[in-house]
Scaffold this active site. Structure first.
Site, short mmCIF file in Angstrom:
data_model
loop_
_atom_site.label_atom_id
_atom_site.label_comp_id
_atom_site.label_asym_id
_atom_site.label_seq_id
_atom_site.Cartn_x
_atom_site.Cartn_y
_atom_site.Cartn_z
N LYS A 75 -5.93 60.62 106.29
CA LYS A 75 -5.78 59.25 105.81
C LYS A 75 -6.18 58.23 106.86
CE LYS A 75 -3.63 59.86 101.70
NZ LYS A 75 -3.89 59.19 100.43
N ASP A 123 3.15 57.33 100.52
CA ASP A 123 4.06 58.46 100.72
C ASP A 123 4.22 58.73 102.21
OD1 ASP A 123 5.04 59.41 98.25
OD2 ASP A 123 3.12 60.31 97.77
#
Length: 398
Positions: A75, A123
């Site tokens: 990410k 998350d």
């Protein structure tokens, strides 16, 4: 459970916007960005010949994103990159001239960035990347988290300078709340999922992920025959599948999208023939993949480029973590988090199912590529599931 792609648009050309965003030009753009990041080096590609032999396949290669830009996750490539692109665009418009990556450190650009606030739901990993991007350019970040995100993951994001906002409910609830508050306050939402009228920024996030496969194709001795990539809302899977399709054409590998069995929104979308939001159930150990509503943008790509969709049980993901922590023979040890090991877990599950193995044409000549999308982003949880600390596993790999 495996489902072969029988959708009407399977193997049709990508939407022109997706081809531009996720093709070679997009990979060139993220490569230019990474060239300006002081801490950036390509992540390692790990060959595991002994494990491959024990599984009855020709070769196994894992791309270790647990070492990406100090954030421990793939990410790091998406949110931070999108933030810098958006800052440069805003500054170019304000200053009336074209700017590039080298201008991010200029006082003029940093002054403009300081007036900008970037928001997202997470998350854990995406929010950390957005926060890092904001910190790099001198902007502000506000990260929305649902109650299931662990405190160690929240603390890691706060350390990058973000304001943390807790939201009751699920990841999907936090997405809605982040967009609502950002719209109300005039902030910029940097989401890794798309919705009607909101595609460009998620497209930039996905464009960042194309760096993974661009690097891998340079590192691999020859292109893989099979690829297994895990999916939450679908962004990384779509980015890799699109790049492979556009670069390798008819020679592209068999591409399988791997969902947690307890959060299989892409698998169910493939079964329904359209993007499908699924009901919330018991939480999955693969917390970074616990998404119940697929990204329509990612679906538009995967419906054309994925050969198969499959689900894996939590127990197989934990087994995958342990097998990578305790390697066979002379293979290197790899620290793979619960979600990070999911693509490899998909391979394990497919090999054990004679029907899936035959359908995917996995055999002794297969060269399999998968991505370890994160390391131990929650070290305590990792130690609980593996019985070793991340440091102990990394020490064995050294």
């Amino acid at each position: 459970m495996l489902l072969l792609n029988q959708l009407p648009d399977f193997r049709q050309p990508l939407h022109p916007t997706d081809a531009e965003t996720l093709g070679p030009a997009g990979a060139d753009a993220i490569e230019r960005h990474l060239a300006g990041r002081a801490a950036h080096v390509p992540t390692p590609l790990k060959a595991l010949p002994d494990l491959a032999a024990s599984l009855g396949i020709g070769a196994l290669y894992l791309k270790d994103e647990g070492q990406r830009l100090g954030l421990g996750s793939f990410k790091a490539l998406g949110g931070a990159y999108a933030v810098t692109r958006l800052v440069l665009e805003a500054a170019s418009e304000r200053l009336g001239r074209t700017l590039d990556e080298a201008d991010l450190t200029s006082p003029e650009v940093r002054a403009i960035a300081s007036e900008m606030t970037f928001a997202c739901a997470t998350d854990g990993n995406h929010g950390r990347s957005v926060a890092q991007g904001a910190q790099l350019v001198g902007a502000r970040s506000v990260i929305f988290m649902h109650g299931g995100v662990s405190e160690p993951r929240a603390a890691a994001i706060a350390r990058v300078g973000a304001q943390i906002v807790r939201v009751p409910g699920t990841y999907d609830d936090s997405i809605v709340e982040a967009a609502r508050v950002a719209n109300e306050k005039g902030w910029t939402t940097v989401s890794d999922t798309s919705w009607d009228g909101y595609e460009r920024i998620p497209g930039l996030v996905m464009q960042g992920y194309t760096a993974i496969i661009r690097e891998a194709l340079r590192q691999l001795p020859e292109p893989p025959t099979h690829v297994f990539v895990q999916a939450g809302v679908g962004g990384i899977a779509a980015a890799i599948a699109a790049q492979l399709s556009l670069v390798l054409g008819n020679g592209r590998p068999v591409f399988t999208v791997v969902d947690p069995a307890r959060a299989a929104c892409l698998f169910e979308s493939a079964r329904a023939g359209r993007p499908t939001k699924i009901a919330h159930g018991a939480p999955t150990v693969m917390a970074m993949l616990e998404c119940y509503d697929p990204s329509p943008l990612a679906w538009r790509v995967l419906s054309r480029t994925a050969d198969a969709f499959m689900t894996v049980e939590d127990a197989v993901a934990v087994e995958a973590m342990n097998r990578l922590a305790r390697p066979a023979g002379s293979d290197p040890a790899i620290v793979a988090g619960e979600s990070g090991a999911a693509g490899f877990a998909g391979l394990l599950a497919a090999l054990r199912d004679p029907v899936a193995r035959a359908a995917l044409k996995l055999d002794a000549s297969s060269r399999v590529f998968a991505v370890v999308t994160e390391g131990a982003t929650d070290p305590e949880r990792y130690a609980e599931l593996v019985g070793l600390t991340p440091a102990e596993v990394a020490g064995a790999a050294a």
